[in-house]
Design an enzyme around this catalytic site. Structure first.
Site, PDB file in Angstrom:
ATOM      1  N   ASP A   1       0.730  -1.237  -0.013  1.00  0.00           N
ATOM      2  CA  ASP A   1      -0.104  -0.027  -0.037  1.00  0.00           C
ATOM      3  C   ASP A   1       0.904   1.267  -0.175  1.00  0.00           C
ATOM      4  OD1 ASP A   1      -2.548  -1.119  -0.059  1.00  0.00           O
ATOM      5  OD2 ASP A   1      -2.404  -1.713   1.896  1.00  0.00           O
TER       6      ASP A   1
ATOM      7  N   TYR B   1      -9.720  -0.440   2.868  1.00  0.00           N
ATOM      8  CA  TYR B   1      -9.217  -0.153   4.174  1.00  0.00           C
ATOM      9  C   TYR B   1      -8.841   0.821   4.572  1.00  0.00           C
ATOM     10  CZ  TYR B   1      -8.059  -4.536   7.043  1.00  0.00           C
ATOM     11  OH  TYR B   1      -8.131  -5.533   7.888  1.00  0.00           O
TER      12      TYR B   1
END
Ligand code: CU
Length: 654
Positions: free
Chosen positions: A315, A399
């Site tokens: 990420d 998320y």
């Protein structure tokens, strides 16, 4: 021709010349600097392209340390983007290095991996998937006909590129979710078994993987306020009031608070960064950390379901977590007397965008700092603990990640990662659950077990550049004449002398920690000053060593790494871990040299995280889960540095 090509021309602007108010070499980029730099890169590229990110190229450490107020400041920017070159050429993307003072531009093709994901190819992947007739047919087969109600999530495929995609192409895997209406939480109804391999270079779905129809789960998963049948009415208001204001001072992006001095910024890969953190100890400003931030992270999935078994997103390096920073809201994200910093990012087309209120800073009461009651004199001394919170929250797909630096009055520095948002899910047939790899979280919905592993880069400079690292742990002493009762245990201290020796793991049973020492600087007791890295009980990467995941996420195989400081070595999986990168870059490569670490300018890398075994309580939105570590002074001060904290008004004696 790609369907999205017409909207992808970069605007080529006239360069205006730099008139920046920049006064410090680490000052964050202004919107003007970003747009001037982007125009220079676009002019050089001479072809269509999209930007993924921009960051300040931080000047060399020695130059920053030498900088005095009023000195000239070099401003160099690094843009990353992609341009889908002609057929047969590798679609790695480009980095554009710009010197705003000289207007010089260098364009490099990215060879080690691929440019990180940008909004333009995210949107393109969605459009290409929805326009694909085979995908449309597969959705109709599942009873879905209104494609406006389908949410497509493009995922980086990592090293798992489908054979139908030509070597060197840029590719995403698109998975689908169905909403009841435009406001619905799409994750309630995953389209099981259907994966579109989107070849972004060719602008088409290269292959549609279909493992067969599984019915959409029956229940919705709305978590928004408007969808709740009622609210509890038992909670009374809490207000945080600081009638005389906060105790910190801010000058641009430089902060002073209770002895601590530091600068703060956001980097596209590293997220929230603390720079030049030091402590004012009497007349001396003592350095502790030159730079502290996330370096890289990975979220590997453990489930063998073909919907998930390839997922291991970086990420930071693949998705640019720092560019996905939320704009925070007073009273909602942060409570009390808040100071906000903005953050500027580059849009795909070279324009700049300001994320307002990107970094939140405030003080929090934190219970008691210390206390003792003298039973004989019946007198009590107690002090309140307080911490300074510097935080940012990032939304990466389903998320949320919050990164919270806490500074405490006693010198402790803590990093707490807050994980929230919506867990990944599969739809299953009745009775089709496999609780060991994907526990049931709702009727006909399972969630694969997975890890979140965060590697933090901690560039210590404790009272100077040259430091050493020791591992300290408790050990049991065998019964002997010296230890007849067998009750003895002691601290065992081991120098981590070289980079390869310094690959270490947590060992909570032995209270293992790592101590960074300046051997040349002694405290009042005649001992070297030090800080310890106190880990939590963090896992390491669980994927098999021979897996593609393990090759690409080598940094996650150990909780601790130490390297000699090297200019520009910021990213634990290399600068371009995206897509074509086969792994091995970053930490595993750097430590091959096995350089000496004793009394060197060195960098400590700490991987912390969680192995997430989802619960029903994580659905439909996950209460915050925490992980992180602390840095604590060990003989940096000569005694408890908080004796001069006054008693709070309520308990001050008159
Ligand atoms: Cu998780």
């Amino acid at each position: 021709t790609p369907v999205y090509a017409s909207s992808r021309q970069l605007p080529i602007k006239k360069t205006l010349g730099v008139s920046s108010m920049t006064t410090h070499p680490l000052s964050p980029l202004t919107t003007e600097e970003i747009e001037q730099g982007a125009a220079l890169v676009a002019a050089q590229l001479g072809e269509q392209g999209s930007f993924s990110s921009v960051n300040l190229i931080e000047p060399k450490k020695a130059d920053v340390l030498r900088h005095q107020a009023g000195d000239a400041v070099q401003r160099e920017l690094r843009f990353v983007g992609y341009d889908h070159p002609a057929e047969g050429k590798r679609d790695g993307g480009f980095e554009g290095l710009v010197n705003l003072s000289t207007q010089a531009v260098v364009i490099n093709r990215i060879e080690s991996g691929q440019a990180s994901i940008g909004l333009a190819d995210f949107v393109a992947a969605i459009q290409i998937t929805k326009a694909d007739p085979d995908w449309q047919a597969a959705m109709r087969l599942r009873g879905v006909t209104d494609f406006d109600l389908v949410q497509i999530d493009p995922w980086p495929t990592g090293g798992y590129v489908h054979p139908s995609v030509p070597e060197g192409h840029r590719v995403h895997r698109a998975i689908s979710f169905v909403k009841e209406d435009p406001t619905d939480n799409a994750y309630a109804r995953p389209v099981q078994g259907l994966i579109a391999h989107v070849d972004l270079t060719a602008g088409k779905v290269a292959h549609l993987e279909d493992h067969g129809v599984v019915p959409l789960p029956p229940e919705g998963a709305r978590y928004d306020a408007a969808s709740q049948p009622e609210f509890r009415d038992s909670l009374r208001p809490i207000d945080i009031v600081q009638p005389e204001g906060a105790s910190f001072q801010v000058d641009g992006h430089a902060v002073q608070w209770e002895g601590f001095n530091f600068r703060v910024s956001i980097h596209p890969t590293n997220g929230l960064v603390l720079h030049q953190l030091s402590y004012q100890d009497g007349d001396e400003n003592r350095s502790i950390l030159y730079r502290a931030a996330l370096s890289e992270m990975v979220v590997p999935y453990g489930d063998t379901d073909p919907m998930h078994n390839w997922k291991h997103v970086f990420d930071a390096g693949e998705a640019n977590i720092g560019s996905l920073t939320n704009s925070l809201t007073l009273g909602c994200d942060c409570l009390g007397e808040i100071y906000y910093f903005d953050h500027n990012v580059v849009n795909w087309n070279g324009t700049a965008r300001r994320i307002e209120n990107a970094i939140c800073m405030h003080e929090e009461d934190y219970g008691i700092l210390w206390k003792h009651r003298d039973s004989l004199t019946q007198s009590t001394e107690v002090r309140r603990s307080r911490r300074l919170v510097i935080s940012a929250v990032h939304t990466v797909g389903n998320y949320e990640y919050g990164f919270f630096w806490y500074l405490y009055l006693d010198g402790t520095i803590q990093m707490e990662v807050k994980l929230t948002g919506i867990i990944g899910v599969s739809a299953i047939e009745d009775g089709g659950e496999r609780p060991d790899v994907a526990p049931l979280v709702a009727p006909n919905v399972t969630s694969p077990i997975h890890q979140h592993l965060f590697c933090f880069r901690l560039d210590f400079n404790i009272d100077g550049l040259e430091n050493s690292v020791y591992e300290v742990e408790a050990e049991t002493v065998p019964i002997s004449d010296d230890n007849p009762e067998g009750t003895a245990f002691r601290a065992k201290t081991t120098l981590l002398a070289t980079e390869q020796q310094a690959q270490r793991d947590c060992y909570p049973q032995r209270s293992r920690y790592w101590k960074v020492v300046n051997p040349d600087r002694k405290n009042g007791l005649g001992k070297p000053v030090a800080w310890k890295l106190l880990p939590s009980a963090s896992p390491t990467l669980l994927a098999d060593d021979h897996s593609i995941m393990a090759k690409r996420a080598g940094f996650a195989k150990h909780n601790l790494w130490v390297t000699q400081f090297e200019e520009g070595a910021f990213n634990a999986a290399g600068d371009y871990p995206n897509l074509l990168n086969k792994g091995g870059d970053g930490l595993p490569k750097w430590i091959e040299a096995d350089r000496q670490l004793e009394s060197k300018d060195l960098v400590v890398w700490h991987t912390t995280g969680v192995t997430h075994m989802p619960r029903p309580e994580d659905w439909p939105v996950m209460p915050v889960e925490y992980c992180g570590f602390s840095l604590m002074p060990v003989g940096f001060f000569d005694r408890n540095p908080t004796l001069n904290v006054p008693p709070s008004n309520a308990c001050a004696k008159d």
